[in-house]
Design an enzyme around this catalytic site. Structure first.
Site, PDB file in Angstrom:
ATOM      1  N   TYR A  22      -0.904   9.633   5.431  1.00  0.00           N
ATOM      2  CA  TYR A  22      -0.786   8.192   5.658  1.00  0.00           C
ATOM      3  C   TYR A  22       0.679   7.794   5.881  1.00  0.00           C
ATOM      4  O   TYR A  22       0.950   6.726   6.416  1.00  0.00           O
ATOM      5  CB  TYR A  22      -1.280   7.409   4.432  1.00  0.00           C
ATOM      6  CG  TYR A  22      -2.781   7.265   4.289  1.00  0.00           C
ATOM      7  CD1 TYR A  22      -3.678   7.987   5.080  1.00  0.00           C
ATOM      8  CD2 TYR A  22      -3.301   6.386   3.348  1.00  0.00           C
ATOM      9  CE1 TYR A  22      -5.050   7.839   4.914  1.00  0.00           C
ATOM     10  CE2 TYR A  22      -4.668   6.226   3.193  1.00  0.00           C
ATOM     11  CZ  TYR A  22      -5.543   6.957   3.968  1.00  0.00           C
ATOM     12  OH  TYR A  22      -6.899   6.793   3.802  1.00  0.00           O
ATOM     13  N   HIS A  56       2.123  13.849  -4.068  1.00  0.00           N
ATOM     14  CA  HIS A  56       2.207  15.275  -3.731  1.00  0.00           C
ATOM     15  C   HIS A  56       3.408  15.949  -4.418  1.00  0.00           C
ATOM     16  O   HIS A  56       3.404  17.156  -4.635  1.00  0.00           O
ATOM     17  CB  HIS A  56       2.389  15.472  -2.222  1.00  0.00           C
ATOM     18  CG  HIS A  56       1.144  15.270  -1.429  1.00  0.00           C
ATOM     19  ND1 HIS A  56       0.582  14.026  -1.221  1.00  0.00           N
ATOM     20  CD2 HIS A  56       0.340  16.153  -0.787  1.00  0.00           C
ATOM     21  CE1 HIS A  56      -0.507  14.161  -0.483  1.00  0.00           C
ATOM     22  NE2 HIS A  56      -0.671  15.435  -0.205  1.00  0.00           N
ATOM     23  N   CYS A  77      -1.898   7.060  -4.867  1.00  0.00           N
ATOM     24  CA  CYS A  77      -1.115   7.302  -3.658  1.00  0.00           C
ATOM     25  C   CYS A  77      -0.067   6.200  -3.560  1.00  0.00           C
ATOM     26  O   CYS A  77      -0.414   5.008  -3.568  1.00  0.00           O
ATOM     27  CB  CYS A  77      -2.053   7.251  -2.453  1.00  0.00           C
ATOM     28  SG  CYS A  77      -1.245   7.403  -0.861  1.00  0.00           S
ATOM     29  N   CYS A 114       5.788  10.023  -4.571  1.00  0.00           N
ATOM     30  CA  CYS A 114       4.672  10.491  -3.744  1.00  0.00           C
ATOM     31  C   CYS A 114       3.883  11.435  -4.637  1.00  0.00           C
ATOM     32  O   CYS A 114       4.472  12.315  -5.284  1.00  0.00           O
ATOM     33  CB  CYS A 114       5.191  11.219  -2.506  1.00  0.00           C
ATOM     34  SG  CYS A 114       3.877  12.008  -1.562  1.00  0.00           S
TER      35      CYS A 114
HETATM   36  N1  DGL Z   1       0.397  11.291  -1.722  1.00  0.00           N
HETATM   37  C1  DGL Z   1       0.716  10.124  -0.970  1.00  0.00           C
HETATM   38  C2  DGL Z   1       1.734   9.256  -1.676  1.00  0.00           C
HETATM   39  O1  DGL Z   1       1.783   9.224  -2.893  1.00  0.00           O
HETATM   40  C3  DGL Z   1       1.226  10.308   0.430  1.00  0.00           C
HETATM   41  C4  DGL Z   1       0.613  11.266   1.295  1.00  0.00           C
HETATM   42  C5  DGL Z   1       0.502  10.821   2.724  1.00  0.00           C
HETATM   43  O2  DGL Z   1       1.513  10.640   3.423  1.00  0.00           O
HETATM   44  O3  DGL Z   1      -0.625  10.655   3.101  1.00  0.00           O
HETATM   45  O4  DGL Z   1       2.473   8.561  -1.030  1.00  0.00           O
END
Ligand code: DGL
Length: 297
Positions: free
Chosen positions: A53, A219, A84, A217
């Site tokens: 995203y 991730h 997220c 993030c």
């Molecule tokens: N895990 C998502 C976040 O915390 C981002 C991942 C994405 O770019 O979709 O921003």
């Protein structure tokens, strides 16, 4: 955990806690919640068909996030946490203030993960949105690492400065890091991306080590050790899974009607808009015992 339906526990289909993410990143938060709250039922949705995203226009992020939240509501979640940062920074306010009150989903709620993170970074409750002593005089340097969309939303600096107006907030986009993690790139390659992000940040501070660094993030906790390797030892890392679980405990204590039957009734449910076999395989990188993903529309 075994299904306890035979033990005459009232398991309502709408008693689940939903977690939504664009892909795998929210699993870092989901896992922390599943482990922290053994009496709750959880459902996860990863929008793997549309990940990442972080480089998408805001309007798309809002639409995709709303669709994901509705899927989780339909599948029995009463409360959905956006696991997220990108979805939270771009869509949470719109969904909470504009969409949900006008929707048919009465008695449901959507939470984001920025609020608990800002609380941890500023040592100030979210409800306190004007500077108070001692934070009024806090001149700390706070770093935020995130996706392009999170960083360009400026949500973190704005919310931090409402509470700590003298703090310096330095933001750094870590481009390609989400994709490198999702596709299990070799550690050396991921390490180089993290190093370049940290170098970019340190160039912005003129070499001054930040007091705290937000891994903004979901991730990034997967490569926290690489951020730790490249950031100065002085810098305290704020990693969201624990912060969010702590805050969620507090939220449920104030709103116990979201907590459900009081006993876990089912194995955590994992949904994906992508290929469930491939997604389950990659999910093991995030959580070795991850349950199997099921396909959803
Ligand atoms: N895990 C998502 C976040 O915390 C981002 C991942 C994405 O770019 O979709 O921003």
């Amino acid at each position: 955990m075994a299904c306890l339906a035979t033990a005459a526990i009232a398991c309502d289909a709408a008693d689940m806690i939903g977690v939504f993410d664009s892909g795998h990143g929210g699993l870092t938060v989901f896992r922390a919640l599943v482990e922290r709250f053994p009496a709750l039922d959880f459902i996860y949705l990863g929008d793997h068909a549309n990940v990442p995203y972080g480089n998408r226009p805001s309007s798309e992020v809002v639409d995709l996030t709303r669709a994901g939240v509705e899927t989780l509501f339909r599948r029995g979640a009463r409360l959905v946490l956006l696991g997220c940062n990108t979805a939270t920074c771009v869509a949470a306010r719109t969904l909470q203030q504009d969409w949900l009150p006008e929707s048919a989903w009465t008695g449901r709620n959507v939470l984001g993960i920025v609020a608990p993170t800002v609380e941890a970074a500023t040592q100030t409750p979210w409800a306190v949105s004007t500077p108070q002593y001692p934070q009024k005089y806090n001149t700390d340097v706070i770093a935020v690492f995130g996706t392009m969309r999170t960083i360009s939303s400026f949500v973190y600096p704005e919310e931090i400065r409402k509470r700590c107006p003298r703090a310096t907030v330095v933001q750094q986009i870590c481009a390609d890091l989400v994709t490198a993690i999702e596709t299990s790139k070799p550690e050396a390659e991921v390490d180089a991306i993290v190093k370049s992000g940290v170098d970019g940040l340190m160039a912005q501070t003129g070499g001054q080590p930040p007091h705290r660094a937000i891994l903004g993030c979901t991730h990034f906790p997967l490569v926290e050790h690489l951020f730790r390797r490249h950031l100065p030892p002085f810098t305290r890392l704020l990693s969201q899974p624990e912060i969010v679980a702590d805050s969620f405990e507090d939220y449920l204590a104030r709103r116990p009607h979201f907590a459900g039957a009081g006993t876990r009734c089912r194995t955590p449910v994992l949904l994906t808009t992508g290929d469930p076999i491939a997604v389950t395989e990659t999910g093991r990188v995030f959580w070795p015992d991850v349950p199997r993903f099921e396909k959803t529309a």
